[in-house]
Design a protein around this motif. Structure first.
Motif, mmCIF file in Angstrom:
data_model
loop_
_atom_site.group_PDB
_atom_site.id
_atom_site.type_symbol
_atom_site.label_atom_id
_atom_site.label_comp_id
_atom_site.label_asym_id
_atom_site.label_seq_id
_atom_site.Cartn_x
_atom_site.Cartn_y
_atom_site.Cartn_z
ATOM 1 N N ARG A 116 0.791 -1.229 0.000
ATOM 2 C CA ARG A 116 0.000 0.000 0.000
ATOM 3 C C ARG A 116 0.826 1.284 0.000
ATOM 4 N N PHE A 117 2.151 1.161 -0.070
ATOM 5 C CA PHE A 117 2.992 2.347 -0.229
ATOM 6 C C PHE A 117 2.936 2.881 -1.664
ATOM 7 N N PHE A 118 2.401 2.090 -2.577
ATOM 8 C CA PHE A 118 2.565 2.378 -3.994
ATOM 9 C C PHE A 118 1.222 2.572 -4.694
ATOM 10 N N ASN A 119 1.171 3.540 -5.605
ATOM 11 C CA ASN A 119 -0.002 3.781 -6.426
ATOM 12 C C ASN A 119 -0.233 2.558 -7.319
ATOM 13 N N PRO A 120 -1.312 1.805 -7.114
ATOM 14 C CA PRO A 120 -1.503 0.569 -7.868
ATOM 15 C C PRO A 120 -1.792 0.789 -9.346
ATOM 16 N N ALA A 121 -2.175 2.004 -9.727
ATOM 17 C CA ALA A 121 -2.384 2.295 -11.144
ATOM 18 C C ALA A 121 -1.061 2.590 -11.852
ATOM 19 N N GLU A 163 6.607 10.561 3.861
ATOM 20 C CA GLU A 163 7.744 10.831 2.997
ATOM 21 C C GLU A 163 7.980 9.705 1.995
ATOM 22 N N LEU A 164 7.747 8.478 2.401
ATOM 23 C CA LEU A 164 7.948 7.362 1.501
ATOM 24 C C LEU A 164 6.926 7.367 0.364
ATOM 25 N N ILE A 165 5.679 7.659 0.694
ATOM 26 C CA ILE A 165 4.652 7.708 -0.344
ATOM 27 C C ILE A 165 4.897 8.873 -1.296
#
Length: 321
Positions: A62-67, A313-315
């Motif tokens: 869930r740190f990453f934009n899945p699109a 910050e990671l997102i």
């Protein structure tokens, strides 16, 4: 809660399920669990978990934009859903680097982004130094360079001053005459046959020590997870195995020595100011060795990737790719 005077903290992306999960045979009888989620045609990004021996969990997707991203998680040798469980045979840093290459080739990826925290930062840097042409960019958190001073800080003479009650419990399980080298003392009890009946007890205590120090604010859920028998056995055995051998590196400053190899790779470093496990000095030293990298020291945060300001910050870093 506000990240600064103008922005709010970013939250994790919504939960998602993998579109494929598999166990890939690598070498020496090991099989590593690999999953993919998000966009199959997106930017490949590899989540490199901590420990060593920590394994992955669904929340890390869930740190990453899945699109935007083809999100790849894998459990390193001996932990999580990889097999054989808690195995130390043919389990070294260089085996893990080879496994990452095997995963990349299996997935037919030309190059990818690396996202690693704590031990995951170590492994990401070592992999990138070995295969710089395969790395598009790197996002790091909670820097650990596998130096003796860092291991001494956490297991002997540093973190104990911040968490004396947790330290007392961790250290006093070992006879007083062995407390000058707790990594060695615990390694004996986690690996030698004569301690087999007590092994799980020592595994839980090793894991609980880290679980008690990982966040700025005490987290009982984290502490409870750290003593889960399946998790603790792999985590403690593999960490002690790696740390006794200083992570199988050629020399104490190998990562800093070889930092110049990464000069063409964009790198973002996110570091909690009050990280009691991997203190900011390591992030600072790494940034000095890589002046092209961006270092963000988060003022109110500890070690965990899920500290609100660290998570933010990671997102932001992944969104900026």
């Amino acid at each position: 809660m506000r990240a600064d005077s103008t922005t709010t903290f970013r939250s994790l992306y919504p939960p998602i399920e993998p579109y494929i999960s598999e166990r890939i045979p690598v070498s020496d009888g090991h099989e590593v669990h690999v999953e993919q989620s998000g966009n199959p045609h997106g930017i490949p990004i590899l989540f490199v978990h901590g420990g060593p021996g920590g394994g992955t969990s669904p929340i890390q997707r869930r740190f990453f934009n899945p699109a935007k991203f083809r999100i790849i998680l894998f459990d390193q040798r001996g932990c999580g859903r990889s097999r054989p469980h808690a195995s130390l045979e043919n389990n070294t840093t260089w085996d893990l680097v080879a496994d990452m290459e095997a995963i990349r080739e299996h997935l037919r990826i030309k190059s990818w982004v690396l996202f690693g925290g704590s031990w995951g930062s170590t492994l990401s840097l070592i992999y990138a130094q070995k295969h710089p042409e395969r790395v598009r960019s790197i996002i790091l958190r909670g820097i650990f360079l596998s130096r003796k001073e860092e291991l001494d800080w956490f297991y002997q003479n540093g973190t104990r001053s911040l968490f004396p009650e947790a330290w007392t419990r961790f250290a006093e399980l070992v006879p007083e005459g062995e407390r000058d080298d707790l990594i060695k003392a615990y390694h004996r009890r986690l690996t030698e046959p004569e301690f087999e009946r007590e092994r799980l007890l020592f595994a839980k205590e090793w894991s609980l020590w880290e679980g008690s120090t990982v966040t700025l604010v005490p987290d009982e859920e984290q502490r409870a997870h750290s003593v889960d028998p399946v998790f603790a056995l792999a985590f403690a055995r593999i960490e002690a195995h790696y740390f006794l051998h200083q992570c199988f590196l050629e020399c104490d400053d190998q990562i800093l020595r070889d930092a110049h190899i990464l000069k063409d790779i964009p790198i973002i470093i996110v570091q909690g100011r009050y990280d009691a496990i991997c203190p900011p000095k390591s992030a600072y030293d790494l940034a000095k060795a890589m002046p092209w990298a961006s270092l963000k020291i988060v003022p109110v945060a500890g070690h965990s990737a899920f500290e609100p300001a660290i998570q933010h910050e990671l997102i932001c870093a992944t969104d900026a790719i």
